[in-house]
Write an enzyme that holds these catalytic residues in place. Structure first.
Site, PDB file in Angstrom:
ATOM      1  N   LYS A  65      19.035  59.610  13.751  1.00  0.00           N
ATOM      2  CA  LYS A  65      18.780  58.452  14.647  1.00  0.00           C
ATOM      3  C   LYS A  65      19.437  58.806  15.812  1.00  0.00           C
ATOM      4  O   LYS A  65      20.394  59.622  15.952  1.00  0.00           O
ATOM      5  CB  LYS A  65      19.435  57.424  14.187  1.00  0.00           C
ATOM      6  CG  LYS A  65      20.894  57.335  13.881  1.00  0.00           C
ATOM      7  CD  LYS A  65      21.273  55.932  13.042  1.00  0.00           C
ATOM      8  CE  LYS A  65      22.836  56.176  12.720  1.00  0.00           C
ATOM      9  NZ  LYS A  65      23.310  54.899  12.190  1.00  0.00           N
ATOM     10  N   MET A  92      11.624  63.326  17.165  1.00  0.00           N
ATOM     11  CA  MET A  92      11.879  63.074  15.673  1.00  0.00           C
ATOM     12  C   MET A  92      13.076  62.333  15.516  1.00  0.00           C
ATOM     13  O   MET A  92      13.854  62.619  14.442  1.00  0.00           O
ATOM     14  CB  MET A  92      11.479  64.322  15.007  1.00  0.00           C
ATOM     15  CG  MET A  92      10.164  65.176  15.305  1.00  0.00           C
ATOM     16  SD  MET A  92       8.780  63.956  14.801  1.00  0.00           S
ATOM     17  CE  MET A  92       8.410  63.913  13.324  1.00  0.00           C
ATOM     18  N   HIS A 111       1.804  58.941  17.102  1.00  0.00           N
ATOM     19  CA  HIS A 111       1.981  58.798  15.719  1.00  0.00           C
ATOM     20  C   HIS A 111       0.654  59.761  15.060  1.00  0.00           C
ATOM     21  O   HIS A 111      -0.338  59.009  15.391  1.00  0.00           O
ATOM     22  CB  HIS A 111       2.257  57.825  15.000  1.00  0.00           C
ATOM     23  CG  HIS A 111       2.560  57.925  13.501  1.00  0.00           C
ATOM     24  ND1 HIS A 111       3.811  58.391  13.018  1.00  0.00           N
ATOM     25  CD2 HIS A 111       1.794  57.843  12.435  1.00  0.00           C
ATOM     26  CE1 HIS A 111       3.786  58.543  11.744  1.00  0.00           C
ATOM     27  NE2 HIS A 111       2.441  58.102  11.530  1.00  0.00           N
TER      28      HIS A 111
HETATM   29  C1  GAR Z   1       2.627  65.129  16.960  1.00  0.00           C
HETATM   30  O1  GAR Z   1       1.740  65.673  16.039  1.00  0.00           O
HETATM   31  C2  GAR Z   1       3.122  63.645  16.945  1.00  0.00           C
HETATM   32  O2  GAR Z   1       1.966  62.884  16.499  1.00  0.00           O
HETATM   33  C3  GAR Z   1       4.050  63.745  15.783  1.00  0.00           C
HETATM   34  O3  GAR Z   1       4.768  65.051  16.077  1.00  0.00           O
HETATM   35  C4  GAR Z   1       3.822  66.113  16.597  1.00  0.00           C
HETATM   36  C5  GAR Z   1       4.430  66.687  17.817  1.00  0.00           C
HETATM   37  O4  GAR Z   1       3.731  67.645  18.180  1.00  0.00           O
HETATM   38  N1  GAR Z   1       5.196  62.658  15.749  1.00  0.00           N
HETATM   39  C6  GAR Z   1       5.349  62.026  14.782  1.00  0.00           C
HETATM   40  O5  GAR Z   1       5.472  62.377  13.621  1.00  0.00           O
HETATM   41  C7  GAR Z   1       6.583  60.906  15.045  1.00  0.00           C
HETATM   42  N2  GAR Z   1       6.343  60.148  13.808  1.00  0.00           N
HETATM   43  P1  GAR Z   1       3.981  68.334  19.617  1.00  0.00           P
HETATM   44  O6  GAR Z   1       5.542  68.860  19.662  1.00  0.00           O
HETATM   45  O7  GAR Z   1       3.166  69.833  19.355  1.00  0.00           O
HETATM   46  O8  GAR Z   1       3.634  67.679  20.577  1.00  0.00           O
END
Ligand code: GAR
Length: 190
Positions: A65, A92, A111
């Site tokens: 967090k 994250m 998301h």
């Molecule tokens: C993405 O798929 C996004 O939706 C997810 O992390 C990935 C980041 O990819 N986010 C979550 O799961 C948030 N809860 P990236 O670093 O290649 O943009």
């Protein structure tokens, strides 16, 4: 509209946003800063590539967090960038009230599922294992409820019998790369 991108990982969505900007497809939005809570995150490499300031901000003391001193440092960095919009592009960490109250109505998150289905970690794997036939991605406003804020837009992705987790992941990412820049462009045009 001054945009700050927050990410923890490879930054493919941040790259899609910056490519859209480069192609003149981000409306009146301009990315002014990239911030990461991981010093070695690939997203930071986009800074020199796209001539945008990119910085690691120490998120300590918590692991999952953003609260306490780390939260204060992130608030200061976003304020310094004079952000009109904060985009969580693979950030994250769970945001807490200090950050949320500092930027009310200005934070959006991406998301990888059709919320409210499959919130939390591994939205793609959750949908794949559950055997749904349609999943997708969501851009929503960020509130204190994790993945629970108002939905701004979504894009559906079908899961075919031949799909594997890997092929589904690729399809979701492709949808995200189209959806998120389009939402930012639309928001920038009011
Ligand atoms: C993405 O798929 C996004 O939706 C997810 O992390 C990935 C980041 O990819 N986010 C979550 O799961 C948030 N809860 P990236 O670093 O290649 O943009």
């Amino acid at each position: 509209m001054r945009v700050v991108l927050l990410g923890s990982g490879r930054g493919s969505n941040a790259a899609a946003i910056l490519e859209a900007q480069h192609a003149g497809k981000l409306g009146r939005a301009k990315v002014v800063q990239i911030l990461s809570d991981k010093p070695d995150a690939k997203i930071l490499e986009l800074g020199p590539r796209f001539d945008v300031r990119a910085e690691f901000v120490d998120p300590a003391p918590f692991k999952t967090k953003l609260e306490g001193e780390g939260e204060t440092r992130f608030i200061a960095a976003v304020n310094a960038a004079q952000a009109d919009l904060v985009v969580l592009a693979g950030f994250m960490r769970v945001l807490k009230l200090g950050f949320l109250n500092a930027f009310v109505g200005k934070i959006i998150n991406l998301h990888p599922s059709l919320l409210p289905s499959f919130p939390g970690l591994d939205g793609i794997g959750q949908a794949f294992r559950r055997g749904v036939k349609i999943t997708g991605c969501t851009v929503h406003g960020v509130t204190a409820e994790v993945d629970g804020g108002p939905i701004i837009d979504q894009m559906a992705v079908s899961i075919e019998p031949t799909d594997t987790l890997e092929s589904l992941t690729e399809k979701i990412h492709a949808a995200e790369h189209a959806l998120l820049p389009a939402v930012i462009a639309r928001l920038s045009e009011g």
